[in-house]
Design an enzyme around this catalytic site. Structure first.
Site, PDB file in Angstrom:
ATOM      1  N   ASP A 204      22.101 -12.144 -22.138  1.00  0.00           N
ATOM      2  CA  ASP A 204      21.974 -13.580 -22.359  1.00  0.00           C
ATOM      3  C   ASP A 204      22.359 -13.838 -23.815  1.00  0.00           C
ATOM      4  OD1 ASP A 204      21.018 -16.129 -23.102  1.00  0.00           O
ATOM      5  OD2 ASP A 204      19.383 -16.053 -21.647  1.00  0.00           O
ATOM      6  N   TYR A 229      25.396 -25.635 -25.829  1.00  0.00           N
ATOM      7  CA  TYR A 229      24.835 -26.798 -26.518  1.00  0.00           C
ATOM      8  C   TYR A 229      24.063 -26.432 -27.771  1.00  0.00           C
ATOM      9  CZ  TYR A 229      21.072 -25.411 -23.304  1.00  0.00           C
ATOM     10  OH  TYR A 229      20.152 -24.689 -22.586  1.00  0.00           O
ATOM     11  N   LYS A 230      23.977 -25.151 -28.098  1.00  0.00           N
ATOM     12  CA  LYS A 230      23.299 -24.727 -29.322  1.00  0.00           C
ATOM     13  C   LYS A 230      24.334 -24.617 -30.445  1.00  0.00           C
ATOM     14  CE  LYS A 230      19.851 -22.176 -26.612  1.00  0.00           C
ATOM     15  NZ  LYS A 230      18.737 -23.125 -26.721  1.00  0.00           N
ATOM     16  N   ARG A 378      10.082 -22.826 -35.271  1.00  0.00           N
ATOM     17  CA  ARG A 378      11.388 -22.197 -35.466  1.00  0.00           C
ATOM     18  C   ARG A 378      12.213 -23.037 -36.442  1.00  0.00           C
ATOM     19  NH1 ARG A 378      14.027 -20.938 -29.647  1.00  0.00           N
ATOM     20  NH2 ARG A 378      14.182 -23.207 -29.756  1.00  0.00           N
TER      21      ARG A 378
END
Length: 412
Positions: A204, A229-230, A378
């Site tokens: 992944d 989308y990151k 984060r």
């Protein structure tokens, strides 16, 4: 104590990628966006490109655009991702469905090919989608799930794999970068260890594609899935991509047999005959609109090079750790990521019992990190859109939010 903002300004002045920041859309009311590892910012020209698409490719060329460009787009765009980010030769990467659907397709096809084996190996702290799909595929395949327990900060190690894989292992599923701690797995070493047991390896790449250089072909990776989308800034709901090593084409057979994966798409034949190439892993009509925004980000990565992006990622996260040491550690905040930049991806995670409520306060003040249950924040630092000053501003805002005194937990 170091003047953190002075240090950050000096790093920004020396940053060879600093010009890219101006290419991103303005953020009214936001002083620090530290969640690029969850949802990347849009490029400034995305709206214009979508408008041009509506007026031109769709509005004027209409259905002719399928023949002119759209039919080839899933593989052409996959090839760009492969070349710019994955170390993958052409014809092995395709943009298609969501991450979850592509994980299902690859896990199901891999277990069907290794049906003489009885286990799927996955880390018990992996992202929920990976774990949920693995459990579902195991149930469908009559297999068992073997769980790996890894260090929550340092992530999965080769020794963990050596202890888990056996002659019963059909497939190992791991994340390249841990979504919680940011720990970076040894893709090359782990893949080799899995192959020693005769199993297939699926990675992944959601938290590593676009920020960590990879060499999937060279390292012998069998299968991989990643979102866009990151760090690829494709926007909410942008389609994911799948990598299937060329050696597995014509051997693995994906389980969702749709017309777009057929050998002759327009034959409308009585039975499904899969395409012999990576196109087999497409099922339905490709999400053409969803593929638009990421193309501009790929332009940026190609210009900067993935190695250049990685170099800045290290300086950003190193600075974040330095700021943590100086202003957060003395206030009882814990570092939940590896200290060595070589062993982490593009984000760091910090922990404190008040961080759920702190995050609400930060968001209200225009500082946007990401909360992760039970008590982690984060700091996702996307190198092409994030400055060193923005990074320090965010860490200082965390300190200030803690210093404001008791925080009322959100209710409802």
């Amino acid at each position: 104590m170091t003047d953190l903002l002075t240090t950050a300004r000096a790093l920004d002045a020396a940053d060879p990628l600093r010009s890219h920041i101006d290419a991103f859309a303005e953020m009214p009311g936001v002083t620090a966006y530290l969640d690029g590892n969850s949802l990347g910012r849009p490029l400034r020209d995305v709206g214009e490109k979508i408008s041009d698409f509506v007026r031109g490719d769709w509005g004027t060329r209409l259905i002719r655009s399928w023949d002119e460009q759209w039919m080839d787009l899933p593989v052409a765009l996959g090839d760009r991702i492969g070349a710019a980010c994955l170390g993958a030769a052409a014809g092995q990467t395709v943009v298609a469905d969501s991450t979850t659907v592509l994980l299902y397709k690859l896990m199901r096809s891999a277990t069907a090919e290794r049906k003489d084996r009885s286990e799927i190996v996955i880390e018990q702290g992996n992202f929920p989608t990976d774990r949920f799909v693995a459990e579902g595929v195991a149930a469908e395949s009559g297999m068992a799930v073997r769980w790996i327990s890894a260090d929550p900060v340092q992530g999965v190690q080769i020794s963990d794999i050596a202890d888990a894989v056996t002659a019963r292992t059909a497939l190992v599923v791991l994340s390249h970068v841990d979504y919680r701690s940011g720990a970076l797995a040894d893709m090359e070493g782990i893949t080799a260890k899995v192959h020693e047991a005769g199993a297939l390896m699926l990675w992944d790449l959601c938290h590593s594609v676009g920020v960590i250089p990879m060499r999937l072909d060279e390292w012998g990776v069998d299968l991989a899935v990643g979102c866009t989308y990151k760090y690829l800034n494709g926007g909410p709901g942008a389609p994911a991509f799948a990598y299937v090593r060329a050696a597995h084409h014509g051997v693995l057979r994906q389980p969702i047999q749709g017309w777009m994966g057929a050998a002759d798409v327009f034959a409308m034949g009585p039975a499904y005959v899969p395409d012999a190439t990576i196109r087999q892993f497409i099922s339905g009509t490709p999400p053409v609109l969803g593929m638009l925004p990421m193309q501009g980000m790929l332009d940026r990565i190609e210009q900067a090079t993935i190695e250049g992006v990685r170099a800045k990622s290290k300086t950003l996260t190193d600075l974040a750790v330095q700021a943590f040491d100086e202003v957060l550690a003395p206030r009882g905040v814990r570092l939940l990521s590896p200290r060595d930049a070589e062993l982490r991806g593009g984000h760091i995670t910090i922990g404190h019992p008040d961080f759920r409520a702190v995050t609400q306060r930060l968001w209200a003040d225009g500082v946007i990190p990401d909360f992760r249950f039970p008590d982690g924040i984060r700091l996702g630092l996307s190198p092409l859109s994030t400055s060193h000053v923005e990074t320090v501003t965010g860490v200082l805002a965390v300190r200030d939010a803690l210093l404001q005194g008791p925080i009322q937990e959100p209710t409802g």
